[in-house]
Design a protein around this motif. Structure first.
Motif, PDB file in Angstrom:
ATOM      1  N   GLU A  76       0.825  -1.214   0.000  1.00  0.00           N
ATOM      2  CA  GLU A  76       0.000   0.000   0.000  1.00  0.00           C
ATOM      3  C   GLU A  76       0.859   1.264   0.000  1.00  0.00           C
ATOM      4  O   GLU A  76       0.508   2.265  -0.630  1.00  0.00           O
ATOM      5  N   ILE A  77       1.985   1.236   0.710  1.00  0.00           N
ATOM      6  CA  ILE A  77       2.886   2.390   0.704  1.00  0.00           C
ATOM      7  C   ILE A  77       3.423   2.622  -0.708  1.00  0.00           C
ATOM      8  O   ILE A  77       3.525   3.764  -1.165  1.00  0.00           O
ATOM      9  N   GLY A  78       3.747   1.540  -1.408  1.00  0.00           N
ATOM     10  CA  GLY A  78       4.197   1.674  -2.783  1.00  0.00           C
ATOM     11  C   GLY A  78       3.139   2.332  -3.664  1.00  0.00           C
ATOM     12  O   GLY A  78       3.436   3.207  -4.483  1.00  0.00           O
ATOM     13  N   LYS A  79       1.888   1.915  -3.504  1.00  0.00           N
ATOM     14  CA  LYS A  79       0.792   2.504  -4.280  1.00  0.00           C
ATOM     15  C   LYS A  79       0.634   3.997  -3.979  1.00  0.00           C
ATOM     16  O   LYS A  79       0.404   4.811  -4.879  1.00  0.00           O
ATOM     17  N   LEU A  80       0.748   4.355  -2.709  1.00  0.00           N
ATOM     18  CA  LEU A  80       0.622   5.763  -2.330  1.00  0.00           C
ATOM     19  C   LEU A  80       1.753   6.599  -2.919  1.00  0.00           C
ATOM     20  O   LEU A  80       1.540   7.747  -3.333  1.00  0.00           O
ATOM     21  N   CYS A  81       2.953   6.036  -2.964  1.00  0.00           N
ATOM     22  CA  CYS A  81       4.072   6.752  -3.572  1.00  0.00           C
ATOM     23  C   CYS A  81       3.799   7.006  -5.052  1.00  0.00           C
ATOM     24  O   CYS A  81       4.075   8.097  -5.564  1.00  0.00           O
ATOM     25  N   GLU A  82       3.248   6.008  -5.732  1.00  0.00           N
ATOM     26  CA  GLU A  82       2.911   6.182  -7.143  1.00  0.00           C
ATOM     27  C   GLU A  82       1.887   7.305  -7.314  1.00  0.00           C
ATOM     28  O   GLU A  82       2.018   8.145  -8.212  1.00  0.00           O
ATOM     29  N   GLU A  83       0.876   7.309  -6.459  1.00  0.00           N
ATOM     30  CA  GLU A  83      -0.171   8.328  -6.549  1.00  0.00           C
ATOM     31  C   GLU A  83       0.372   9.732  -6.275  1.00  0.00           C
ATOM     32  O   GLU A  83      -0.074  10.709  -6.879  1.00  0.00           O
ATOM     33  N   GLN A  84       1.332   9.826  -5.366  1.00  0.00           N
ATOM     34  CA  GLN A  84       1.871  11.129  -4.972  1.00  0.00           C
ATOM     35  C   GLN A  84       3.090  11.545  -5.794  1.00  0.00           C
ATOM     36  O   GLN A  84       3.647  12.621  -5.584  1.00  0.00           O
ATOM     37  N   GLY A  85       3.512  10.700  -6.717  1.00  0.00           N
ATOM     38  CA  GLY A  85       4.665  11.038  -7.533  1.00  0.00           C
ATOM     39  C   GLY A  85       5.974  10.979  -6.786  1.00  0.00           C
ATOM     40  O   GLY A  85       6.929  11.702  -7.125  1.00  0.00           O
TER      41      GLY A  85
END
Length: 349
Positions: A76-85
């Protein structure tokens, strides 16, 4: 934009070296160029960390190294990083292998490291009771390896820990509203998993570069995930009914990224304010998801007959986190906003 070197043990950051980022007229505005002599180096101390302002936009200079790729929180942290650039890479090394961790850090050159790896046991923490050495190797030795290497490199480590190291007692009675605080000494040793987590938390207090986040009974809007507390109890034949502090990941994981950006360290009760009981959650599940759903309760004594290790029940004092992030919702409000309303299948009047 300015980069400076911050003393992790100091109260206020000290700008020791300054440099600027500028936008070349021939480049796009979202590209920045570093103008600084290559001979400039940071002070040689494990207590010094590079910190940069975020004037160059979301994500900016940040680069995260994340451990726990195949786990729930790490993914989930990886996904959030993708979303936040935010630039990130998952660690390839195993926590118990120090040389592999060193290679990861040297290759990735992160600004922050996140640890969401660890042994929780499959299908549950009872596994740890018969695999004690394996549990120590990852939860204690591995976590200390990573914390120590990060300290040597001047990196902050965001460590997802557990709040299941406390249980209601005379000073924190059930229903009193008196929660355990960050400085309280763990009092629950009913499971070997919790014992190792309490052990490593105590040792990590000596690492000024570590941000320890005490997660409890994590919940997310993904009701198909078998690790989700709601999914777990909705599939049990019987459940106990005890108010507990819990962590709504949809709300709190983005906060953990913000904590990294703010370079926060120390121990944090990483739960929503307040408590919610098993029955209250299942009532919401029935009202929002499945009106035909029913369940049965049983006592702690009856539960003890069907599990190997005891389970932690407690209330955590989330005032420290709430003071840092005033927008943090109480547990029941967060459950409705982030979990049940997005999954709502029953039309409510």
């Amino acid at each position: 934009m300015y980069i400076y070197w911050e003393c992790l043990g100091c109260k206020n950051p000290v700008q020791l070296y300054g440099c600027s980022f500028g936008t070349d007229s021939s480049s796009r505005r979202d590209k920045t160029h570093l103008r600084v002599a290559s001979s400039i180096r940071p002070p040689h101390s494990p207590f010094i960390k590079m910190v940069a302002s975020a004037e160059n936009g979301a994500g900016g200079h940040l680069k995260f190294l994340i451990y726990g790729r195949t786990g729930w929180i790490g993914g989930e942290i990886g996904k959030l990083c993708e979303e936040q650039g935010i630039a990130f890479e998952f660690g390839k090394g195993r926590l118990e292998n120090r040389s592999q961790l060193q290679e990861d850090i040297e290759a990735v050159k992160p600004t922050h490291v996140f640890n969401a790896a660890g042994v929780t046991g499959r299908p549950n923490v009872d596994w740890c009771e018969s695999h004690k050495v394996e549990t120590i190797r990852t939860n204690v030795v591995g976590t200390l390896n990573l914390a120590d290497l990060c300290r040597q490199q001047g990196l902050i480590l965001i460590n997802y820990a557990t709040g299941c190291i406390f249980e209601y007692d005379e000073k924190h009675p059930l229903g009193s509203g008196i929660g355990f605080k960050e400085e309280d000494t763990p009092n629950f040793m009913g499971s070997y998993y919790s014992k190792t987590k309490a052990m490593v938390e105590d040792l990590l207090k000596n690492f000024e570069n570590v941000c320890t986040l005490r997660v409890r009974m994590p919940i997310s809007s993904d009701l198909s995930n078998p690790r989700n507390f709601i999914t777990k109890i909705s599939r049990y034949e019987k459940v106990v009914n005890i108010p507990n502090s819990m962590t709504i990941l949809d709300e709190l994981l983005p906060i953990s990224i913000e904590m990294a950006k703010r370079n926060l360290t120390g121990i944090w009760n990483f739960t929503n304010p307040g408590v919610v009981s098993h029955n209250e959650i299942l009532e919401m599940y029935r009202d929002y998801i499945d009106p035909s759903y029913t369940w049965k309760n049983f006592t702690l004594e009856e539960q003890a007959k069907v599990i190997v290790a005891a389970r932690s029940n407690n209330e955590m004092d989330a005032s420290k986190l709430k003071n840092e992030f005033p927008e943090l919702l109480p547990i029941k409000e967060s459950l409705i906003k982030y979990v049940f309303e997005p999954n709502q299948k029953v039309r409510r009047a």
